[in-house]
Design an enzyme around this catalytic site. Sequence first.
Site, PDB file in Angstrom:
ATOM      1  N   HIS A  92      -2.664   2.965  -5.928  1.00 19.53           N
ATOM      2  CA  HIS A  92      -3.291   1.695  -5.564  1.00 19.53           C
ATOM      3  C   HIS A  92      -3.507   0.807  -6.790  1.00 19.53           C
ATOM      4  O   HIS A  92      -3.629  -0.414  -6.654  1.00 19.53           O
ATOM      5  CB  HIS A  92      -4.616   1.943  -4.850  1.00 19.53           C
ATOM      6  N   TYR A 149     -10.055 -10.129  -7.681  1.00 17.74           N
ATOM      7  CA  TYR A 149      -9.095 -10.142  -8.787  1.00 17.74           C
ATOM      8  C   TYR A 149      -9.347 -11.305  -9.738  1.00 17.74           C
ATOM      9  O   TYR A 149      -8.908 -11.259 -10.883  1.00 17.74           O
ATOM     10  CB  TYR A 149      -7.663 -10.183  -8.236  1.00 17.74           C
ATOM     11  N   ARG A 173      -0.908  -1.815  -6.918  1.00  9.17           N
ATOM     12  CA  ARG A 173      -1.169  -2.942  -6.014  1.00  9.17           C
ATOM     13  C   ARG A 173      -2.197  -3.888  -6.630  1.00  9.17           C
ATOM     14  O   ARG A 173      -2.038  -5.107  -6.560  1.00  9.17           O
ATOM     15  CB  ARG A 173      -1.652  -2.393  -4.669  1.00  9.17           C
ATOM     16  N   LYS A 222      -2.371  -2.312   7.426  1.00  6.55           N
ATOM     17  CA  LYS A 222      -3.791  -2.100   7.681  1.00  6.55           C
ATOM     18  C   LYS A 222      -4.287  -3.129   8.690  1.00  6.55           C
ATOM     19  O   LYS A 222      -4.007  -4.316   8.576  1.00  6.55           O
ATOM     20  CB  LYS A 222      -4.578  -2.223   6.374  1.00  6.55           C
ATOM     21  N   HIS A 243      -4.827  -9.290   3.227  1.00  8.41           N
ATOM     22  CA  HIS A 243      -6.285  -9.288   3.356  1.00  8.41           C
ATOM     23  C   HIS A 243      -6.717 -10.196   4.499  1.00  8.41           C
ATOM     24  O   HIS A 243      -6.219 -11.313   4.632  1.00  8.41           O
ATOM     25  CB  HIS A 243      -6.942  -9.781   2.055  1.00  8.41           C
ATOM     26  N   ARG A 296       0.847  -1.181   0.000  1.00  7.74           N
ATOM     27  CA  ARG A 296       0.000   0.000   0.000  1.00  7.74           C
ATOM     28  C   ARG A 296       0.890   1.241   0.000  1.00  7.74           C
ATOM     29  O   ARG A 296       2.062   1.181   0.364  1.00  7.74           O
ATOM     30  CB  ARG A 296      -0.914   0.012   1.230  1.00  7.74           C
TER      31      ARG A 296
END
Length: 450
Positions: free
Chosen positions: A397, A432, A400, A291, A423, A266
């Site tokens: 982003h 994706y 990424r 995150k 995640h 990120r």
Amino acid sequence: MTRKESVFWGRYADSVNKHGLSGYAAEWTVHRAQQFVYGLEGRKLRNVDATYLDQYLNVLGRNDSLQDWQMIQAINALKILLVDVVSLDWAVTYDWDERLSACRDLEPTHPTLAREAPLMRDVHRQEACALTPAAEAQLERIKEVVRTRAMSIRTEQTYVEWARRFVDYCGGTFPEGPAKVRDFLEYLALVRKVAPSTQSQALNALVFLYGQVLKVELGDLGEYRRPARKRRLPVVLSPGEVQLLLAAMSGRNKLMASLLYGAGMRLMECIRLRVQNIDFDNGYILVVDGKGGKDRRVPLPVKLVPELKAHLTAMKAQHDADLTAGFGEVFLPESLARKYPNASKEWIWQYVFPAARLSTDPRSGRRRRHHVSEKNLQKVVKSSAVKAGIPKRVTCHTLRHSFATHLLARGSDIRTVQELLGHADVSTTMIYTHVLNRSGVSGQSPLDTL
């Protein structure tokens, strides 16, 4: 001033005017260039090299009285001098943009700095209405509760901001009961036209406010209008487009963008990267406090190793010079700073991508070298996409997203990609597979079979 000097500075002033500068801006640009030339102490201007310029700018960056816009002014003045007037070969290819992009000071409310903020109202913000003393105290109480629970600084800022907007909507005080909360959520959807995720974020902030700060149970809010939830697929670049984008960039910005794509980091994870987080021997980068407060390992692209090592060598020399000048301190989280009082000056804790100049921390008043502002890279990525002719809305982003999609296209297991991206739920990573047309729909158009 001799006649020869007068002619030289006349030529320089003409070049300044060609760059659209006039008045005080032009006068100070000439002054910055003269400071450089008259400080050469016997060295001829044509013998100045990149090493000398770097040393000069590093010393200038430690000047207490110099603000970020003045540093930018000085760099532009030297660019005009060495490129337009003296026409030194090395100066034409010198990465001026990198120097300029690293000059911006971090805002007082930036997450890197805000943790040191005293529990007081932000004086930089103008409110729509006057708040009652009780409402003011409750806003400060949000910060106390969030910090006690060790929640992230961005969560703190978000919760305080939504509580502030809500109390503005309610006329300066927090009402009891769920009626006003429901009205506010509908106002966001019907009047402000916010996205579903924004309305959900506001709801989470208000539930936290009432439950954890005001100690009032909202109960069932009942039915209220929600924005239509739309399914959006992420923008993804092809491998060829990634190459075009990176080719349109240079210097430090290119290196950071390459890390975003090559490691799937990120933006703020890259910006806040510290020296000790790069393990060259084992070939990985340790992302700390990502995150959700989680750490993870991501691959270190082999192609970037020589460039990263050369960059760190230059930054180490800059850090050593800072130490010699009595500086060299970097921001550390409060708990680490207390436990290791001398760690802030150690090389391993320094940012991989430091700012071009020292700045005064607006909270503590201490002179430090912070990391570069993320806004610079955001602007460069956007402008580079336009320069490369990529007909997509490209952001940091996007790199990424492209990292994840290209890994899956090469056959990587989705659980592996989930771990690399950090995640919490594999369903987030599954988006994706839709980009790759792996959701049960053939990737071939029937028109192509005719």
